[in-house]
Design an enzyme around this catalytic site. Structure first.
Site, PDB file in Angstrom:
ATOM      1  N   TYR A  32       0.867  -1.184   0.000  1.00  0.00           N
ATOM      2  CA  TYR A  32       0.000   0.000   0.000  1.00  0.00           C
ATOM      3  C   TYR A  32       0.906   1.238   0.000  1.00  0.00           C
ATOM      4  O   TYR A  32       0.831   2.113   0.864  1.00  0.00           O
ATOM      5  CB  TYR A  32      -0.969  -0.004   1.179  1.00  0.00           C
ATOM      6  N   GLU A  35       4.269   7.965  -0.598  1.00  0.00           N
ATOM      7  CA  GLU A  35       5.513   8.718  -0.827  1.00  0.00           C
ATOM      8  C   GLU A  35       6.615   8.364   0.176  1.00  0.00           C
ATOM      9  O   GLU A  35       7.790   8.460  -0.146  1.00  0.00           O
ATOM     10  CB  GLU A  35       5.248  10.225  -0.772  1.00  0.00           C
ATOM     11  N   HIS A  37       7.297   5.338   1.458  1.00  0.00           N
ATOM     12  CA  HIS A  37       7.964   4.149   0.905  1.00  0.00           C
ATOM     13  C   HIS A  37       8.773   4.519  -0.337  1.00  0.00           C
ATOM     14  O   HIS A  37       9.896   4.055  -0.522  1.00  0.00           O
ATOM     15  CB  HIS A  37       6.933   3.105   0.476  1.00  0.00           C
ATOM     16  N   GLY A 148      12.500   3.666   7.401  1.00  0.00           N
ATOM     17  CA  GLY A 148      12.035   5.027   7.645  1.00  0.00           C
ATOM     18  C   GLY A 148      12.153   5.422   9.111  1.00  0.00           C
ATOM     19  O   GLY A 148      11.877   4.611  10.004  1.00  0.00           O
ATOM     20  N   LYS A 150      10.118   7.212  10.393  1.00  0.00           N
ATOM     21  CA  LYS A 150       8.717   7.171  10.842  1.00  0.00           C
ATOM     22  C   LYS A 150       8.544   6.104  11.926  1.00  0.00           C
ATOM     23  O   LYS A 150       7.852   6.312  12.912  1.00  0.00           O
ATOM     24  CB  LYS A 150       7.819   6.888   9.632  1.00  0.00           C
ATOM     25  N   ASP A 151       9.161   4.929  11.704  1.00  0.00           N
ATOM     26  CA  ASP A 151       9.112   3.856  12.695  1.00  0.00           C
ATOM     27  C   ASP A 151      10.449   3.856  13.437  1.00  0.00           C
ATOM     28  O   ASP A 151      11.280   2.959  13.274  1.00  0.00           O
ATOM     29  CB  ASP A 151       8.863   2.525  11.989  1.00  0.00           C
ATOM     30  N   VAL A 177       8.499  11.240   5.683  1.00  0.00           N
ATOM     31  CA  VAL A 177       7.805  12.009   4.635  1.00  0.00           C
ATOM     32  C   VAL A 177       6.400  12.324   5.149  1.00  0.00           C
ATOM     33  O   VAL A 177       5.703  11.448   5.672  1.00  0.00           O
ATOM     34  CB  VAL A 177       7.740  11.215   3.314  1.00  0.00           C
ATOM     35  N   MET A 185       3.030  10.388   6.647  1.00  0.00           N
ATOM     36  CA  MET A 185       2.371   9.433   5.751  1.00  0.00           C
ATOM     37  C   MET A 185       2.388   8.052   6.371  1.00  0.00           C
ATOM     38  O   MET A 185       3.376   7.639   6.980  1.00  0.00           O
ATOM     39  CB  MET A 185       3.076   9.414   4.404  1.00  0.00           C
ATOM     40  N   SER A 187       0.263   3.993   5.716  1.00  0.00           N
ATOM     41  CA  SER A 187      -0.792   3.204   5.043  1.00  0.00           C
ATOM     42  C   SER A 187      -2.059   3.221   5.886  1.00  0.00           C
ATOM     43  O   SER A 187      -3.159   3.042   5.370  1.00  0.00           O
ATOM     44  CB  SER A 187      -0.327   1.764   4.843  1.00  0.00           C
TER      45      SER A 187
END
Ligand code: AMP
Length: 290
Positions: A32, A35, A37, A148, A150-151, A177, A185, A187
């Site tokens: 899924y 940007e 990823h 990322g 992000k995690d 991102v 961002m 999923s």
């Protein structure tokens, strides 16, 4: 771009691809693609001759009652986007290709690193992640793997696993991102109702306020408690937001800190539920060395 579903097909691709003469960058994903990823795939391709992407919704990292069944999937779209971003191969295995019948091995990074933050509410999550990433590294055998920020906790756990097990891969952590309005961002953002989506902006707003407070230089602005308070205040303004954690930790070890030390990266990390959706976000907090 090649699309492969089995380990055998991936081996065939390797032989055809000129892998021996070029480095291979690898981006593991659950699909899924967005940007976030795609930024990893572009970077993998920019820094290596070849880029491989895996798409695998890994059942072992989801706990009972989590969203494994309903996790969004759109493989056709993912192939197209991965190809446009520069992937040379997409590996999209079935679960029994990764976990052969009778599979009985797990990889666990022990200690606080996997028990705090997301590990507190998702006790089996990081064991599932470490195990699948290990398996994927063994199958894909990349020179570099891209994750990322992000995690953030996942990135720290993977780096620890790679160090502890002497896995011959370089881990590259890439920036978060965000949507134009600041939402990181994910999923899972597609689960949010319009009202939840609006209120979810409180995560990035709160983190920005913490960065602002730290930059202000005012008395006590470097104290972890104060920074967490500022973030919490912003998030708690939103009636649908149910914070799970708001923490300021050492960015490298995830250990608790009293204050942000000059020259040492701290991590402000949050997890917040909106109805059935759990969002995470974070920011690095740092002060220049005096
Ligand atoms: P996932 O498909 O959620 O397992 O994510 C696959 C990889 O993409 C992980 O390394 C994530 O940290 C990374 N990723 C997910 N969202 C973002 C984002 N907004 N910015 C940067 N990387 C991301």
């Amino acid at each position: 771009m090649s699309l492969v579903k089995t380990i055998g097909e991936l081996e065939d691709w390797r032989k055809r691809s000129g892998r021996k003469e070029q480095t291979l960058g690898f981006v593991p994903t659950m699909g899924y693609l967005h940007e976030g990823h795609l930024s990893l795939i572009r970077r993998a391709k920019a820094e290596n001759g070849l880029a491989a992407v895996s798409i695998f919704v890994n059942p072992t990292q989801f706990g009972p009652g989590e969203d494994f069944e309903k996790y969004p999937r759109d493989t056709e779209r993912d192939y197209r986007l991965a190809k446009e971003a520069g992937a040379d191969v997409v590996f999209c295995p079935e679960a029994d290709e990764i976990y052969a019948p009778g599979f009985s091995t797990e990889v666990e990074v022990k200690g606080g690193l996997t028990q705090k933050l997301c590990g507190a509410s998702r006790p089996i999550h990081f064991k599932g992640v470490a195990t699948v990433v290990n398996i994927l590294f063994n199958i894909v055998r990349p020179d570099r793997a891209y994750f990322g920020q992000k995690d953030a906790q996942q990135a720290v756990v993977i780096q620890k696993m790679v160090r502890d097990l002497h896995i011959p891969v370089e881990i590259v952590v890439c920036p978060i991102v965000r949507e134009k309005d600041g939402l990181a961002m994910s999923s899972r953002n597609m689960y949010l109702s319009p009202e939840e989506r609006k209120q979810a902006l409180s995560l990035s707003r709160g983190l920005a306020k913490a960065r602002g407070l730290l930059a202000s230089g005012e008395e006590g602005c470097d104290r972890a408690e104060r920074l967490a308070e500022v973030i919490g205040r912003e998030i708690r303004k939103e009636p649908l937001a149910k914070p799970e954690y708001i923490e300021i930790l050492d960015g490298g070890t995830l250990e608790e800190i009293e204050r942000v030390e000059p020259g040492r990266k701290a991590l402000a990390a949050v997890a917040v539920r909106f109805g059935g959706t759990r969002l995470i976000d974070n920011t690095v907090l740092s002060l220049e060395e005096k």
